[in-house]
Write a protein that holds these residues in place. Structure first.
Motif, PDB file in Angstrom:
ATOM      1  N   GLY A   1     -19.343  45.982  52.028  1.00  0.00           N
ATOM      2  CA  GLY A   1     -19.686  44.695  52.605  1.00  0.00           C
ATOM      3  C   GLY A   1     -21.189  44.511  52.704  1.00  0.00           C
ATOM      4  O   GLY A   1     -21.969  45.440  52.504  1.00  0.00           O
ATOM      5  N   GLY A   2     -21.595  43.290  53.014  1.00  0.00           N
ATOM      6  CA  GLY A   2     -23.005  42.990  53.131  1.00  0.00           C
ATOM      7  C   GLY A   2     -23.240  41.509  53.241  1.00  0.00           C
ATOM      8  O   GLY A   2     -22.305  40.730  53.434  1.00  0.00           O
TER       9      GLY A   2
ATOM     10  N   LEU B   1     -15.768  45.344  47.339  1.00  0.00           N
ATOM     11  CA  LEU B   1     -15.340  46.152  48.462  1.00  0.00           C
ATOM     12  C   LEU B   1     -14.491  47.313  47.974  1.00  0.00           C
ATOM     13  O   LEU B   1     -13.715  47.178  47.020  1.00  0.00           O
ATOM     14  CB  LEU B   1     -14.524  45.323  49.453  1.00  0.00           C
ATOM     15  CG  LEU B   1     -15.169  44.028  49.966  1.00  0.00           C
ATOM     16  CD1 LEU B   1     -14.264  43.385  51.008  1.00  0.00           C
ATOM     17  CD2 LEU B   1     -16.556  44.298  50.523  1.00  0.00           C
ATOM     18  N   SER B   2     -14.631  48.447  48.631  1.00  0.00           N
ATOM     19  CA  SER B   2     -13.834  49.622  48.323  1.00  0.00           C
ATOM     20  C   SER B   2     -13.103  50.082  49.571  1.00  0.00           C
ATOM     21  O   SER B   2     -13.590  49.925  50.688  1.00  0.00           O
ATOM     22  CB  SER B   2     -14.718  50.764  47.803  1.00  0.00           C
ATOM     23  OG  SER B   2     -15.369  50.406  46.602  1.00  0.00           O
ATOM     24  N   CYS B   3     -11.940  50.659  49.365  1.00  0.00           N
ATOM     25  CA  CYS B   3     -11.138  51.217  50.452  1.00  0.00           C
ATOM     26  C   CYS B   3     -10.667  52.589  50.010  1.00  0.00           C
ATOM     27  O   CYS B   3      -9.791  52.695  49.144  1.00  0.00           O
ATOM     28  CB  CYS B   3      -9.957  50.305  50.769  1.00  0.00           C
ATOM     29  SG  CYS B   3      -8.768  50.999  51.941  1.00  0.00           S
TER      30      CYS B   3
ATOM     31  N   TYR C   1     -13.598  42.063  56.678  1.00  0.00           N
ATOM     32  CA  TYR C   1     -12.546  42.350  55.713  1.00  0.00           C
ATOM     33  C   TYR C   1     -11.921  43.700  56.004  1.00  0.00           C
ATOM     34  O   TYR C   1     -12.629  44.695  56.201  1.00  0.00           O
ATOM     35  CB  TYR C   1     -13.105  42.329  54.287  1.00  0.00           C
ATOM     36  CG  TYR C   1     -13.310  40.932  53.760  1.00  0.00           C
ATOM     37  CD1 TYR C   1     -12.487  40.411  52.759  1.00  0.00           C
ATOM     38  CD2 TYR C   1     -14.313  40.118  54.270  1.00  0.00           C
ATOM     39  CE1 TYR C   1     -12.658  39.126  52.288  1.00  0.00           C
ATOM     40  CE2 TYR C   1     -14.488  38.825  53.808  1.00  0.00           C
ATOM     41  CZ  TYR C   1     -13.662  38.334  52.814  1.00  0.00           C
ATOM     42  OH  TYR C   1     -13.833  37.053  52.343  1.00  0.00           O
ATOM     43  N   TYR C   2     -10.595  43.737  56.012  1.00  0.00           N
ATOM     44  CA  TYR C   2      -9.839  44.933  56.345  1.00  0.00           C
ATOM     45  C   TYR C   2      -8.926  45.345  55.199  1.00  0.00           C
ATOM     46  O   TYR C   2      -8.271  44.507  54.578  1.00  0.00           O
ATOM     47  CB  TYR C   2      -8.965  44.700  57.584  1.00  0.00           C
ATOM     48  CG  TYR C   2      -9.729  44.390  58.837  1.00  0.00           C
ATOM     49  CD1 TYR C   2     -10.150  45.413  59.676  1.00  0.00           C
ATOM     50  CD2 TYR C   2     -10.017  43.078  59.185  1.00  0.00           C
ATOM     51  CE1 TYR C   2     -10.842  45.130  60.842  1.00  0.00           C
ATOM     52  CE2 TYR C   2     -10.712  42.789  60.347  1.00  0.00           C
ATOM     53  CZ  TYR C   2     -11.117  43.815  61.169  1.00  0.00           C
ATOM     54  OH  TYR C   2     -11.801  43.535  62.326  1.00  0.00           O
ATOM     55  N   CYS C   3      -8.881  46.620  54.947  1.00  0.00           N
ATOM     56  CA  CYS C   3      -7.941  47.213  54.015  1.00  0.00           C
ATOM     57  C   CYS C   3      -6.673  47.594  54.773  1.00  0.00           C
ATOM     58  O   CYS C   3      -6.739  48.066  55.911  1.00  0.00           O
ATOM     59  CB  CYS C   3      -8.571  48.451  53.374  1.00  0.00           C
ATOM     60  SG  CYS C   3      -7.489  49.426  52.325  1.00  0.00           S
ATOM     61  N   ALA C   4      -5.519  47.373  54.165  1.00  0.00           N
ATOM     62  CA  ALA C   4      -4.248  47.704  54.793  1.00  0.00           C
ATOM     63  C   ALA C   4      -3.294  48.318  53.778  1.00  0.00           C
ATOM     64  O   ALA C   4      -3.370  48.027  52.587  1.00  0.00           O
ATOM     65  CB  ALA C   4      -3.617  46.456  55.411  1.00  0.00           C
TER      66      ALA C   4
ATOM     67  N   VAL D   1     -18.520  40.889  55.675  1.00  0.00           N
ATOM     68  CA  VAL D   1     -19.028  40.112  54.545  1.00  0.00           C
ATOM     69  C   VAL D   1     -19.599  38.815  55.095  1.00  0.00           C
ATOM     70  O   VAL D   1     -18.906  38.064  55.785  1.00  0.00           O
ATOM     71  CB  VAL D   1     -17.924  39.804  53.517  1.00  0.00           C
ATOM     72  CG1 VAL D   1     -18.433  38.823  52.457  1.00  0.00           C
ATOM     73  CG2 VAL D   1     -17.438  41.089  52.863  1.00  0.00           C
ATOM     74  N   THR D   2     -20.863  38.554  54.798  1.00  0.00           N
ATOM     75  CA  THR D   2     -21.524  37.341  55.251  1.00  0.00           C
ATOM     76  C   THR D   2     -22.113  36.618  54.051  1.00  0.00           C
ATOM     77  O   THR D   2     -22.891  37.201  53.291  1.00  0.00           O
ATOM     78  CB  THR D   2     -22.640  37.656  56.261  1.00  0.00           C
ATOM     79  OG1 THR D   2     -22.087  38.359  57.379  1.00  0.00           O
ATOM     80  CG2 THR D   2     -23.301  36.384  56.749  1.00  0.00           C
TER      81      THR D   2
END
Length: 125
Positions: A9-10, A20-22, A93-96, A121-122
């Motif tokens: 994020g950034g 994005l990575s999870c 942002y969330y990974c699930a 994330v902005t």
């Protein structure tokens, strides 16, 4: 036990891109669906994209053509490539992940068992 850790994020300008990575540990992707959700302040958590064991994917309408969800089983990592970002994409942002996620419930947060801590994330206009 099972751990999901987001990164990537950034802050970017409108029209920019982020990936994005999870990173997952404690389980394998076998029989697991995975998804990205996001939540802006004061708003409900909403599904962004999902990917199932058979490789099928779905996206919320507002990100179709701009975001791509993918996974690398060898690295136990889920990705979300985000292009042409808009200010409306600003959120945590969330990974699930979850076993045997029902297709019709794939955008429902309660369907998923495991969650990451989130990555911000902005997008500036």
């Amino acid at each position: 036990q099972v751990q999901l850790v987001e990164s990537g994020g950034g802050s970017v300008q409108a029209g920019g891109s982020l990936r994005l990575s999870c990173a997952a540990s404690g389980y394998t992707y076998t029989n697991y669906a995975m998804a990205w959700f996001r939540q802006a302040p004061g708003k409900a958590r909403e599904g962004v994209a999902t990917i199932h064991v058979d490789g099928s994917t779905t996206y919320r309408d507002s990100v179709k053509g701009r975001f791509t969800i993918s996974k690398d089983n060898a690295k136990n990592t889920l990705y979300l490539q985000m292009n042409s970002l808009k200010p409306e994409d600003t959120a945590m942002y969330y990974c699930a992940a979850g076993p045997n996620v029902q297709w019709v419930l794939r955008f429902w947060p309660n369907e998923y068992t495991y969650w990451g801590q989130g990555t911000q994330v902005t997008v500036s206009s």
